[in-house]
Design a protein around this motif. Sequence first.
Motif, PDB file in Angstrom:
ATOM      1  N   TYR A 190      31.912-104.235 -67.503  1.00  0.00           N
ATOM      2  CA  TYR A 190      33.109-104.432 -68.325  1.00  0.00           C
ATOM      3  C   TYR A 190      34.021-103.211 -68.273  1.00  0.00           C
ATOM      4  O   TYR A 190      35.234-103.331 -68.027  1.00  0.00           O
ATOM      5  CB  TYR A 190      32.689-104.734 -69.759  1.00  0.00           C
ATOM      6  CG  TYR A 190      33.793-104.662 -70.779  1.00  0.00           C
ATOM      7  CD1 TYR A 190      34.919-105.471 -70.678  1.00  0.00           C
ATOM      8  CD2 TYR A 190      33.697-103.789 -71.862  1.00  0.00           C
ATOM      9  CE1 TYR A 190      35.925-105.410 -71.629  1.00  0.00           C
ATOM     10  CE2 TYR A 190      34.695-103.718 -72.815  1.00  0.00           C
ATOM     11  CZ  TYR A 190      35.815-104.532 -72.696  1.00  0.00           C
ATOM     12  OH  TYR A 190      36.810-104.462 -73.638  1.00  0.00           O
ATOM     13  N   TYR A 191      33.451-102.042 -68.479  1.00  0.00           N
ATOM     14  CA  TYR A 191      34.298-100.844 -68.507  1.00  0.00           C
ATOM     15  C   TYR A 191      34.782-100.446 -67.115  1.00  0.00           C
ATOM     16  O   TYR A 191      35.857 -99.849 -66.975  1.00  0.00           O
ATOM     17  CB  TYR A 191      33.570 -99.703 -69.209  1.00  0.00           C
ATOM     18  CG  TYR A 191      33.584 -99.851 -70.708  1.00  0.00           C
ATOM     19  CD1 TYR A 191      34.779-100.085 -71.378  1.00  0.00           C
ATOM     20  CD2 TYR A 191      32.411 -99.786 -71.456  1.00  0.00           C
ATOM     21  CE1 TYR A 191      34.806-100.252 -72.752  1.00  0.00           C
ATOM     22  CE2 TYR A 191      32.439 -99.948 -72.834  1.00  0.00           C
ATOM     23  CZ  TYR A 191      33.641-100.183 -73.468  1.00  0.00           C
ATOM     24  OH  TYR A 191      33.674-100.348 -74.837  1.00  0.00           O
ATOM     25  N   HIS A 193      35.710-102.707 -64.981  1.00  0.00           N
ATOM     26  CA  HIS A 193      36.859-103.611 -64.884  1.00  0.00           C
ATOM     27  C   HIS A 193      38.038-103.063 -65.670  1.00  0.00           C
ATOM     28  O   HIS A 193      39.187-103.050 -65.190  1.00  0.00           O
ATOM     29  CB  HIS A 193      36.471-104.993 -65.403  1.00  0.00           C
ATOM     30  CG  HIS A 193      37.635-105.898 -65.667  1.00  0.00           C
ATOM     31  ND1 HIS A 193      38.464-106.356 -64.670  1.00  0.00           N
ATOM     32  CD2 HIS A 193      38.120-106.425 -66.825  1.00  0.00           C
ATOM     33  CE1 HIS A 193      39.402-107.126 -65.187  1.00  0.00           C
ATOM     34  NE2 HIS A 193      39.216-107.171 -66.497  1.00  0.00           N
ATOM     35  N   MET A 194      37.779-102.590 -66.902  1.00  0.00           N
ATOM     36  CA  MET A 194      38.851-102.043 -67.720  1.00  0.00           C
ATOM     37  C   MET A 194      39.485-100.825 -67.050  1.00  0.00           C
ATOM     38  O   MET A 194      40.708-100.656 -67.064  1.00  0.00           O
ATOM     39  CB  MET A 194      38.314-101.648 -69.101  1.00  0.00           C
ATOM     40  CG  MET A 194      37.973-102.813 -69.997  1.00  0.00           C
ATOM     41  SD  MET A 194      39.423-103.790 -70.503  1.00  0.00           S
ATOM     42  CE  MET A 194      39.200-105.251 -69.503  1.00  0.00           C
ATOM     43  N   ALA A 195      38.669 -99.976 -66.455  1.00  0.00           N
ATOM     44  CA  ALA A 195      39.188 -98.784 -65.782  1.00  0.00           C
ATOM     45  C   ALA A 195      40.118 -99.173 -64.637  1.00  0.00           C
ATOM     46  O   ALA A 195      41.154 -98.517 -64.415  1.00  0.00           O
ATOM     47  CB  ALA A 195      38.036 -97.918 -65.275  1.00  0.00           C
ATOM     48  N   ARG A 196      39.777-100.237 -63.922  1.00  0.00           N
ATOM     49  CA  ARG A 196      40.664-100.705 -62.848  1.00  0.00           C
ATOM     50  C   ARG A 196      41.977-101.231 -63.417  1.00  0.00           C
ATOM     51  O   ARG A 196      43.046-100.969 -62.873  1.00  0.00           O
ATOM     52  CB  ARG A 196      39.974-101.805 -62.025  1.00  0.00           C
ATOM     53  CG  ARG A 196      38.814-101.331 -61.171  1.00  0.00           C
ATOM     54  CD  ARG A 196      38.425-102.379 -60.132  1.00  0.00           C
ATOM     55  NE  ARG A 196      38.073-103.654 -60.714  1.00  0.00           N
ATOM     56  CZ  ARG A 196      36.860-103.981 -61.142  1.00  0.00           C
ATOM     57  NH1 ARG A 196      35.868-103.094 -61.051  1.00  0.00           N
ATOM     58  NH2 ARG A 196      36.609-105.174 -61.656  1.00  0.00           N
ATOM     59  N   ARG A 197      41.900-101.953 -64.528  1.00  0.00           N
ATOM     60  CA  ARG A 197      43.116-102.506 -65.126  1.00  0.00           C
ATOM     61  C   ARG A 197      44.034-101.410 -65.650  1.00  0.00           C
ATOM     62  O   ARG A 197      45.257-101.593 -65.715  1.00  0.00           O
ATOM     63  CB  ARG A 197      42.769-103.471 -66.266  1.00  0.00           C
ATOM     64  CG  ARG A 197      42.009-104.716 -65.849  1.00  0.00           C
ATOM     65  CD  ARG A 197      42.693-105.466 -64.722  1.00  0.00           C
ATOM     66  NE  ARG A 197      44.059-105.833 -65.014  1.00  0.00           N
ATOM     67  CZ  ARG A 197      44.452-106.998 -65.543  1.00  0.00           C
ATOM     68  NH1 ARG A 197      43.544-107.910 -65.838  1.00  0.00           N
ATOM     69  NH2 ARG A 197      45.727-107.253 -65.760  1.00  0.00           N
ATOM     70  N   LYS A 212      46.024 -95.531 -73.433  1.00  0.00           N
ATOM     71  CA  LYS A 212      45.422 -94.496 -74.278  1.00  0.00           C
ATOM     72  C   LYS A 212      44.259 -95.057 -75.090  1.00  0.00           C
ATOM     73  O   LYS A 212      43.193 -94.430 -75.200  1.00  0.00           O
ATOM     74  CB  LYS A 212      46.480 -93.911 -75.208  1.00  0.00           C
ATOM     75  CG  LYS A 212      45.968 -92.792 -76.106  1.00  0.00           C
ATOM     76  CD  LYS A 212      47.087 -92.223 -76.966  1.00  0.00           C
ATOM     77  CE  LYS A 212      46.568 -91.106 -77.879  1.00  0.00           C
ATOM     78  NZ  LYS A 212      47.666 -90.555 -78.723  1.00  0.00           N
ATOM     79  N   LEU A 213      44.461 -96.251 -75.653  1.00  0.00           N
ATOM     80  CA  LEU A 213      43.424 -96.866 -76.483  1.00  0.00           C
ATOM     81  C   LEU A 213      42.155 -97.128 -75.680  1.00  0.00           C
ATOM     82  O   LEU A 213      41.044 -96.798 -76.123  1.00  0.00           O
ATOM     83  CB  LEU A 213      43.946 -98.175 -77.077  1.00  0.00           C
ATOM     84  CG  LEU A 213      42.936 -98.977 -77.910  1.00  0.00           C
ATOM     85  CD1 LEU A 213      42.546 -98.219 -79.159  1.00  0.00           C
ATOM     86  CD2 LEU A 213      43.518-100.343 -78.272  1.00  0.00           C
ATOM     87  N   PHE A 214      42.300 -97.726 -74.476  1.00  0.00           N
ATOM     88  CA  PHE A 214      41.119 -98.058 -73.692  1.00  0.00           C
ATOM     89  C   PHE A 214      40.455 -96.818 -73.095  1.00  0.00           C
ATOM     90  O   PHE A 214      39.221 -96.769 -72.981  1.00  0.00           O
ATOM     91  CB  PHE A 214      41.457 -99.080 -72.609  1.00  0.00           C
ATOM     92  CG  PHE A 214      41.394-100.488 -73.105  1.00  0.00           C
ATOM     93  CD1 PHE A 214      40.185-101.137 -73.248  1.00  0.00           C
ATOM     94  CD2 PHE A 214      42.557-101.158 -73.458  1.00  0.00           C
ATOM     95  CE1 PHE A 214      40.118-102.429 -73.719  1.00  0.00           C
ATOM     96  CE2 PHE A 214      42.506-102.465 -73.925  1.00  0.00           C
ATOM     97  CZ  PHE A 214      41.287-103.104 -74.064  1.00  0.00           C
TER      98      PHE A 214
END
Length: 243
Positions: A190-191, A193-197, A212-214
């Motif tokens: 999950y993270y 994926h989030m880092a790529r986004r 900033k939030l993520f």
Amino acid sequence: MVTDLDSNYTSPAGKEFSLVAGRFACISPASSVLDAGCGYGEGVCNIADEFRCKAVAVDLNEDNIRAARQRAEERKISHLIQFESENLLNLSPAHHGFDLILAEGGILSLLGRETGLSLLGERLAPRGWLAFSDLILLTGIENIPREVLHIYENSRYHYENEASYRKMITGAGFDIQLMTLVPPSGWDNYYAHMARRLEDNDGMFADPAVKKLFHREIDIFYRLEGFRYIGYLFGMLRKKSDL
């Protein structure tokens, strides 16, 4: 450890959990599935692709629906899925009698867990299946670092623990057929994926405030070992015949 470099799920419960849901519910080309809060459409696309069933995918965010529809077209399964941008609380009465409803990515907490269980239960066929994944607390609030509680907005969602979630589910008229915590690799997928986004230059993840939030959430989860305090619960629930 990241185990799925291609994960496009917006929660730690990834592809394997969507497919488990389809297999538990014995989904076939004759079945109908609802993805409640489909996000980028990864879950409903995996279900439709694997089982060749008809599906309805609903999400309030029109950008998500566009991305999900594009994903289905790329996988050549768009003819199997009906995409709708709609508030789940205002679902058309025509949407009922589903053999399986996917409630992935914490959608029950977003709807309000008791409200969500009641609403989705009404949309199931007799003895239909509800597959959910949601964040829970693994220990008492007093033992959880304040930063962890804050970044996951516990003051807003008032997360359950597994025991209280089980009690709520049975009280809502469901039989629990399977319940398990997502393994640590799910969080890593999950993270990742989030880092790529967060490298996006357009859309929601291009917003500096979102970035900033993520970044902060990822930092807190790994720096404070968030997996010790929070978990992601996956469950397969079956509607009782008298619901």
